[in-house]
Design a protein around this motif. Sequence first.
Motif, short mmCIF file in Angstrom:
data_model
loop_
_atom_site.label_atom_id
_atom_site.label_comp_id
_atom_site.label_asym_id
_atom_site.label_seq_id
_atom_site.Cartn_x
_atom_site.Cartn_y
_atom_site.Cartn_z
N LEU A 122 0.84 -1.19 0.00
CA LEU A 122 0.00 0.00 0.00
C LEU A 122 0.88 1.25 0.00
O LEU A 122 1.90 1.29 0.68
CB LEU A 122 -0.92 0.00 1.22
CG LEU A 122 -2.04 -1.04 1.21
CD1 LEU A 122 -2.86 -0.96 2.49
CD2 LEU A 122 -2.95 -0.87 0.00
N PRO A 123 0.49 2.24 -0.77
CA PRO A 123 1.34 3.43 -0.91
C PRO A 123 1.45 4.22 0.38
O PRO A 123 0.59 4.14 1.26
CB PRO A 123 0.61 4.24 -1.99
CG PRO A 123 -0.81 3.80 -1.89
CD PRO A 123 -0.76 2.35 -1.52
N SER A 124 2.50 4.98 0.48
CA SER A 124 2.70 5.88 1.61
C SER A 124 2.78 7.30 1.07
O SER A 124 3.02 7.53 -0.11
CB SER A 124 3.97 5.53 2.37
OG SER A 124 5.09 5.61 1.52
N GLY A 125 2.57 8.24 1.95
CA GLY A 125 2.56 9.64 1.51
C GLY A 125 1.18 10.00 0.99
O GLY A 125 0.50 9.18 0.36
N LYS A 126 0.75 11.21 1.25
CA LYS A 126 -0.60 11.61 0.88
C LYS A 126 -0.86 11.50 -0.62
O LYS A 126 -1.92 11.06 -1.05
CB LYS A 126 -0.86 13.04 1.36
CG LYS A 126 -1.06 13.16 2.86
CD LYS A 126 -1.51 14.56 3.25
CE LYS A 126 -1.84 14.64 4.74
NZ LYS A 126 -2.34 15.98 5.12
N ALA A 127 0.11 11.90 -1.43
CA ALA A 127 -0.09 11.86 -2.88
C ALA A 127 -0.26 10.43 -3.38
O ALA A 127 -1.14 10.15 -4.20
CB ALA A 127 1.09 12.54 -3.58
N GLY A 128 0.57 9.52 -2.86
CA GLY A 128 0.48 8.13 -3.29
C GLY A 128 -0.81 7.47 -2.86
O GLY A 128 -1.43 6.71 -3.62
N VAL A 129 -1.25 7.74 -1.64
CA VAL A 129 -2.49 7.16 -1.13
C VAL A 129 -3.68 7.68 -1.93
O VAL A 129 -4.59 6.92 -2.29
CB VAL A 129 -2.67 7.47 0.37
CG1 VAL A 129 -4.03 7.01 0.86
CG2 VAL A 129 -1.57 6.80 1.18
N ALA A 130 -3.69 8.97 -2.23
CA ALA A 130 -4.79 9.56 -3.00
C ALA A 130 -4.84 8.97 -4.40
O ALA A 130 -5.92 8.67 -4.93
CB ALA A 130 -4.64 11.07 -3.05
N ARG A 131 -3.68 8.80 -5.01
CA ARG A 131 -3.65 8.23 -6.36
C ARG A 131 -4.18 6.80 -6.36
O ARG A 131 -4.96 6.41 -7.23
CB ARG A 131 -2.21 8.24 -6.90
CG ARG A 131 -2.08 7.67 -8.31
CD ARG A 131 -0.62 7.61 -8.74
NE ARG A 131 0.16 6.77 -7.85
CZ ARG A 131 0.16 5.44 -7.90
NH1 ARG A 131 -0.59 4.81 -8.80
NH2 ARG A 131 0.90 4.75 -7.06
#
Length: 228
Positions: A92-101
């Motif tokens: 699972l992505p980390s960082g706000k931009a990655g999670v939103a994407r």
Amino acid sequence: MAAKTKHRLQKENNAPGPEQITIQGTVQRRIFYNAENGYAVLVVSVNDDDDIKATGNMPIIREGDEYRFTGNYVEHPNFGRQFKFSQAELILPSGKAGVARYLSGVTCGVGLVKAQRIVDVLGEDALEQIQADPSVLEHPDLSFLTTQQKEDIIQDLSSNSVQAELAGMIVRDGVGMGTVSKIMQKFGNDAVRIVKENPYILADEVWGIGFKKADEIAQAVGVEPNSP
């Protein structure tokens, strides 16, 4: 002499293969994908400067997603060195931009702008929060989401996770992504639990899956034919 040769061949055939290793990387490009059996040929970035070719079966592929691949490097006679994986675990992505994407990519009806607003409210662990307790979407600052959008987020995140786990369990030669789709259509988010508990029920409940294929799935998940 023949007996010695036969004995030596048996020892060689029974010799354990090379120990598998695990690498972590980001899918940069999909070269080939067979939707029926999930076989993929990918370009994976394992660090900032090193791209490798990786091959194996996986359920869902999105360029930009990060995976933990388990397998071995092999030398293909035509295509050279590549990493042949037997498992691919989505990170699972980390960082706000990655999670939103990621959220906007797996959820129908929620674009990147709304996904970014969700992450702004819930934080970088928004995905984990939603999966653990869907009621977090009732946060007053998320009132811009419609009831349908909230239901879509919950359903799509759960289905995506279940489908990935199911495919990782059963996809192999003779059992492809078409079979995974049929099982998901029949059992939905209960698919993994049902397959683990009684894979032979698939022969009765899922159209197109006979006893032979159900038996292959049972072997994949480690269930013996005479298990209670």
